[in-house]
Design a protein around this motif. Structure first.
Motif, PDB file in Angstrom:
ATOM      1  N   THR A  92      14.167 -53.031   9.608  1.00 25.56           N
ATOM      2  CA  THR A  92      14.762 -54.351   9.801  1.00 25.56           C
ATOM      3  C   THR A  92      15.146 -55.053   8.502  1.00 25.56           C
ATOM      4  N   GLY A 151      15.388 -54.415   3.822  1.00 26.11           N
ATOM      5  CA  GLY A 151      15.129 -53.644   2.608  1.00 26.11           C
ATOM      6  C   GLY A 151      15.894 -52.337   2.492  1.00 26.11           C
ATOM      7  N   SER A 198      11.094 -52.845   5.656  1.00 27.85           N
ATOM      8  CA  SER A 198      10.329 -53.488   6.729  1.00 27.85           C
ATOM      9  C   SER A 198      10.560 -52.672   7.993  1.00 27.85           C
ATOM     10  N   VAL A 201       9.537 -51.937  12.044  1.00 25.05           N
ATOM     11  CA  VAL A 201       8.934 -52.452  13.278  1.00 25.05           C
ATOM     12  C   VAL A 201       8.909 -51.346  14.320  1.00 25.05           C
ATOM     13  N   ASP A 222       4.825 -56.611  14.747  1.00 23.95           N
ATOM     14  CA  ASP A 222       5.051 -57.324  13.499  1.00 23.95           C
ATOM     15  C   ASP A 222       5.571 -56.306  12.482  1.00 23.95           C
ATOM     16  N   PRO A 223       6.430 -56.739  11.569  1.00 21.13           N
ATOM     17  CA  PRO A 223       6.939 -55.788  10.569  1.00 21.13           C
ATOM     18  C   PRO A 223       5.837 -55.307   9.629  1.00 21.13           C
ATOM     19  N   VAL A 224       5.955 -54.062   9.230  1.00 16.55           N
ATOM     20  CA  VAL A 224       5.063 -53.464   8.241  1.00 16.55           C
ATOM     21  C   VAL A 224       5.936 -53.029   7.080  1.00 16.55           C
ATOM     22  N   ASN A 225       5.520 -53.395   5.868  1.00 17.09           N
ATOM     23  CA  ASN A 225       6.289 -52.986   4.686  1.00 17.09           C
ATOM     24  C   ASN A 225       5.885 -51.585   4.260  1.00 17.09           C
ATOM     25  N   THR A 267       6.860 -48.852   1.157  1.00 16.70           N
ATOM     26  CA  THR A 267       7.545 -48.719  -0.138  1.00 16.70           C
ATOM     27  C   THR A 267       7.931 -47.271  -0.370  1.00 16.70           C
TER      28      THR A 267
END
Length: 161
Positions: free
Chosen positions: A7, A9, A42, A44, A53-56, A58
């Motif tokens: 969603t 990045g 991000s 989902v 809820d969004p999880v980041n 990397t």
């Protein structure tokens, strides 16, 4: 579980995410360490009714030596035909975005192996007996720099006796 989505990045649509959550490279052209060292995506999950809820997540980009060295213009240089071996003639320098360590070579024009070049780019007399202005008044040395992975285009350097 119905699937996953990215969603935020995902600049340049660099990545895709499969319904099982596997993230893959979708656009390798935007993966350039010199411009972006990491992406924070991000993610989902969707169960068919609502999103989590969004999880980041990397993704770190690894640097590869993909830049070709560029030689800066140099010369012309002058040296006496009776200059002893190791006499400094001149120097060349290279640069690239990935490396500051180069090796240099003379790829063409070094008649009689008259000149040498070291890994700092310094050109010196290697064989004074090969220097005879009446036979050959100038040399056009083709210099190449290598950064450990890539060769530069040859740079022609004029050395006049």
């Amino acid at each position: 579980m119905s699937g996953f989505s990215i969603t935020a990045g995902n600049d340049g649509a660099a990545f895709a995410i499969a319904s099982n959550g596997a993230i893959t490279v979708a656009n390798p052209l935007v993966l350039d360490y010199e411009s972006t060292t990491s992406f924070v995506l991000s993610i989902v999950a969707n169960d068919g009714n609502s999103n989590s809820d969004p999880v980041n997540f990397t993704v770190n980009i690894l640097d590869v030596n993909d830049a070709v060295p560029e030689l800066a213009a140099a010369g012309p240089f002058n040296v006496s035909e009776d200059a002893p071996n190791t006499t400094a003639v001149g120097a060349v320098s290279a640069s690239d975005a990935d490396s500051s360590v180069f090796s240099y070579s003379i790829s063409n024009g070094n008649t009689g192996s008259a000149f040498a070049i070291d890994n700092s780019g310094a050109i010196t007399v290697a064989d004074t007996s090969a220097l005879d202005r009446e036979t050959l008044a100038s040399y056009t040395l083709s210099i190449v720099a290598n950064d450990g992975a890539n060769d530069s285009a040859a740079l022609d350097v004029l050395v006049m006796l």
